[in-house]
Motif scaffolding. Structure first.
Motif, PDB file in Angstrom:
ATOM      1  N   PRO A   1       0.800  -1.224   0.000  1.00 25.28           N
ATOM      2  CA  PRO A   1       0.000   0.000   0.000  1.00 25.28           C
ATOM      3  C   PRO A   1       0.836   1.278   0.000  1.00 25.28           C
ATOM      4  N   LEU A   2       2.101   1.207   0.423  1.00 25.04           N
ATOM      5  CA  LEU A   2       2.926   2.413   0.498  1.00 25.04           C
ATOM      6  C   LEU A   2       4.120   2.381  -0.462  1.00 25.04           C
ATOM      7  N   ALA A   3       4.041   1.607  -1.517  1.00 25.64           N
ATOM      8  CA  ALA A   3       5.153   1.489  -2.464  1.00 25.64           C
ATOM      9  C   ALA A   3       5.354   2.802  -3.224  1.00 25.64           C
ATOM     10  N   ASP A   4       6.593   3.118  -3.541  1.00 24.67           N
ATOM     11  CA  ASP A   4       6.965   4.304  -4.335  1.00 24.67           C
ATOM     12  C   ASP A   4       6.514   5.623  -3.697  1.00 24.67           C
ATOM     13  N   TYR A   5       6.629   5.729  -2.398  1.00 21.98           N
ATOM     14  CA  TYR A   5       6.342   6.978  -1.668  1.00 21.98           C
ATOM     15  C   TYR A   5       4.932   7.496  -1.912  1.00 21.98           C
ATOM     16  N   GLY A   6       3.984   6.610  -2.015  1.00 16.36           N
ATOM     17  CA  GLY A   6       2.597   7.007  -2.199  1.00 16.36           C
ATOM     18  C   GLY A   6       1.672   5.908  -1.718  1.00 16.36           C
ATOM     19  N   ILE A   7       0.399   6.202  -1.738  1.00 14.51           N
ATOM     20  CA  ILE A   7      -0.603   5.217  -1.320  1.00 14.51           C
ATOM     21  C   ILE A   7      -1.319   4.716  -2.564  1.00 14.51           C
ATOM     22  N   ALA A   8      -1.335   3.399  -2.721  1.00 12.72           N
ATOM     23  CA  ALA A   8      -1.981   2.794  -3.887  1.00 12.72           C
ATOM     24  C   ALA A   8      -3.468   3.138  -3.897  1.00 12.72           C
ATOM     25  N   GLY A   9      -3.966   3.516  -5.045  1.00 13.40           N
ATOM     26  CA  GLY A   9      -5.388   3.796  -5.190  1.00 13.40           C
ATOM     27  C   GLY A   9      -5.744   5.269  -5.088  1.00 13.40           C
ATOM     28  N   ILE A  10      -4.824   6.121  -4.671  1.00 13.21           N
ATOM     29  CA  ILE A  10      -5.090   7.557  -4.606  1.00 13.21           C
ATOM     30  C   ILE A  10      -4.401   8.204  -5.803  1.00 13.21           C
ATOM     31  N   ASP A  11      -5.180   8.828  -6.661  1.00  7.96           N
ATOM     32  CA  ASP A  11      -4.651   9.386  -7.901  1.00  7.96           C
ATOM     33  C   ASP A  11      -3.970  10.745  -7.716  1.00  7.96           C
ATOM     34  N   ASN A  12      -4.353  11.501  -6.688  1.00  7.64           N
ATOM     35  CA  ASN A  12      -3.752  12.809  -6.428  1.00  7.64           C
ATOM     36  C   ASN A  12      -2.363  12.597  -5.819  1.00  7.64           C
ATOM     37  N   ASP A  13      -1.307  12.945  -6.576  1.00 10.33           N
ATOM     38  CA  ASP A  13       0.063  12.708  -6.116  1.00 10.33           C
ATOM     39  C   ASP A  13       0.394  13.445  -4.832  1.00 10.33           C
ATOM     40  N   PHE A  14      -0.049  14.698  -4.712  1.00  5.91           N
ATOM     41  CA  PHE A  14       0.230  15.491  -3.508  1.00  5.91           C
ATOM     42  C   PHE A  14      -0.371  14.822  -2.277  1.00  5.91           C
ATOM     43  N   LEU A  15      -1.629  14.433  -2.372  1.00  5.09           N
ATOM     44  CA  LEU A  15      -2.322  13.782  -1.262  1.00  5.09           C
ATOM     45  C   LEU A  15      -1.735  12.411  -0.970  1.00  5.09           C
ATOM     46  N   SER A  16      -1.428  11.654  -2.005  1.00 14.08           N
ATOM     47  CA  SER A  16      -0.881  10.305  -1.843  1.00 14.08           C
ATOM     48  C   SER A  16       0.471  10.341  -1.135  1.00 14.08           C
ATOM     49  N   THR A  17       1.351  11.237  -1.561  1.00 13.10           N
ATOM     50  CA  THR A  17       2.671  11.350  -0.933  1.00 13.10           C
ATOM     51  C   THR A  17       2.555  11.832   0.503  1.00 13.10           C
ATOM     52  N   GLY A  18       1.713  12.828   0.743  1.00 13.30           N
ATOM     53  CA  GLY A  18       1.531  13.352   2.094  1.00 13.30           C
ATOM     54  C   GLY A  18       0.981  12.310   3.051  1.00 13.30           C
ATOM     55  N   LEU A  19      -0.040  11.587   2.635  1.00 14.88           N
ATOM     56  CA  LEU A  19      -0.623  10.551   3.496  1.00 14.88           C
ATOM     57  C   LEU A  19       0.358   9.403   3.739  1.00 14.88           C
ATOM     58  N   SER A  20       1.136   9.070   2.716  1.00 16.20           N
ATOM     59  CA  SER A  20       2.143   8.034   2.881  1.00 16.20           C
ATOM     60  C   SER A  20       3.172   8.444   3.932  1.00 16.20           C
ATOM     61  N   GLY A  21       3.604   9.691   3.889  1.00 17.22           N
ATOM     62  CA  GLY A  21       4.552  10.189   4.885  1.00 17.22           C
ATOM     63  C   GLY A  21       3.964  10.198   6.283  1.00 17.22           C
ATOM     64  N   VAL A  22       2.714  10.637   6.407  1.00 18.79           N
ATOM     65  CA  VAL A  22       2.053  10.676   7.724  1.00 18.79           C
ATOM     66  C   VAL A  22       1.902   9.261   8.277  1.00 18.79           C
ATOM     67  N   LEU A  23       1.487   8.317   7.437  1.00 20.18           N
ATOM     68  CA  LEU A  23       1.360   6.934   7.894  1.00 20.18           C
ATOM     69  C   LEU A  23       2.710   6.353   8.313  1.00 20.18           C
ATOM     70  N   GLY A  24       3.752   6.686   7.567  1.00 22.05           N
ATOM     71  CA  GLY A  24       5.092   6.226   7.918  1.00 22.05           C
ATOM     72  C   GLY A  24       5.552   6.763   9.269  1.00 22.05           C
ATOM     73  N   VAL A  25       5.299   8.045   9.523  1.00 23.20           N
ATOM     74  CA  VAL A  25       5.664   8.643  10.814  1.00 23.20           C
ATOM     75  C   VAL A  25       4.871   7.994  11.941  1.00 23.20           C
ATOM     76  N   LEU A  26       3.578   7.820  11.747  1.00 20.97           N
ATOM     77  CA  LEU A  26       2.748   7.218  12.805  1.00 20.97           C
ATOM     78  C   LEU A  26       3.155   5.776  13.091  1.00 20.97           C
ATOM     79  N   LEU A  27       3.451   4.997  12.047  1.00 19.14           N
ATOM     80  CA  LEU A  27       3.905   3.618  12.252  1.00 19.14           C
ATOM     81  C   LEU A  27       5.244   3.579  12.987  1.00 19.14           C
ATOM     82  N   THR A  28       6.164   4.444  12.584  1.00 20.91           N
ATOM     83  CA  THR A  28       7.470   4.495  13.240  1.00 20.91           C
ATOM     84  C   THR A  28       7.323   4.911  14.692  1.00 20.91           C
ATOM     85  N   PHE A  29       6.489   5.908  14.957  1.00 24.14           N
ATOM     86  CA  PHE A  29       6.257   6.380  16.321  1.00 24.14           C
ATOM     87  C   PHE A  29       5.638   5.271  17.177  1.00 24.14           C
TER      88      PHE A  29
END
Length: 135
Positions: free
Chosen positions: A68-96
């Motif tokens: 779901p987080l391959a290539d710095y984005g979320i699969a299924g979300i077409d908006n690149d800005f939103l996909s990259t941002g959500l991927s980063g937020v999910l990564g931070v929350l998982l790491t935390f």
């Protein structure tokens, strides 16, 4: 944890979320060190497709497993800005969450109350008798 420490942790988390969710979209689109070294020896067109030469990047394939987080984005979300941002937020929350859980486990494995009291008594006795143990 003291109140002051919680403020520091929450502040750090908020800064990390802001950087991952917003600022990550403005990161350089040029390849990083690893990608750059894999592309040495090849020529590319305007769409970043390999047009000639010889380099390890020619053996590049799609992710075998995907995810779901391959290539710095979320699969299924077409908006690149939103996909990259959500991927980063999910990564931070998982790491935390993983780091917080690890710290919680390490803290729970610390000395038991009885052992801590024994150590404090021994430290106090050493302080009154001196470093040599003479009274």
């Amino acid at each position: 944890m003291r109140k002051r420490s919680w403020g520091f942790v929450v502040g750090g988390l908020l800064v990390a979320l802001l950087l991952a969710g917003v600022v990550s979209n403005f990161a350089s689109s040029h390849p990083d060190g690893l990608d750059s070294s894999l592309r040495e020896g090849c020529t590319f067109d305007a769409d970043d497709n390999i047009t000639g030469g010889s380099c390890p990047a020619q053996q590049e394939k799609e992710h075998e497993i995907g995810g779901p987080l391959a290539d710095y984005g979320i699969a299924g979300i077409d908006n690149d800005f939103l996909s990259t941002g959500l991927s980063g937020v999910l990564g931070v929350l998982l790491t935390f969450a993983v780091a917080g859980g690890a710290f919680w486990l390490v803290r729970r494995r610390g000395p038991r109350d009885g052992q801590a009291a024994d150590r404090e008594a021994a430290d106090g006795e050493r302080a009154t008798t001196g470093a040599t143990g003479r009274g």
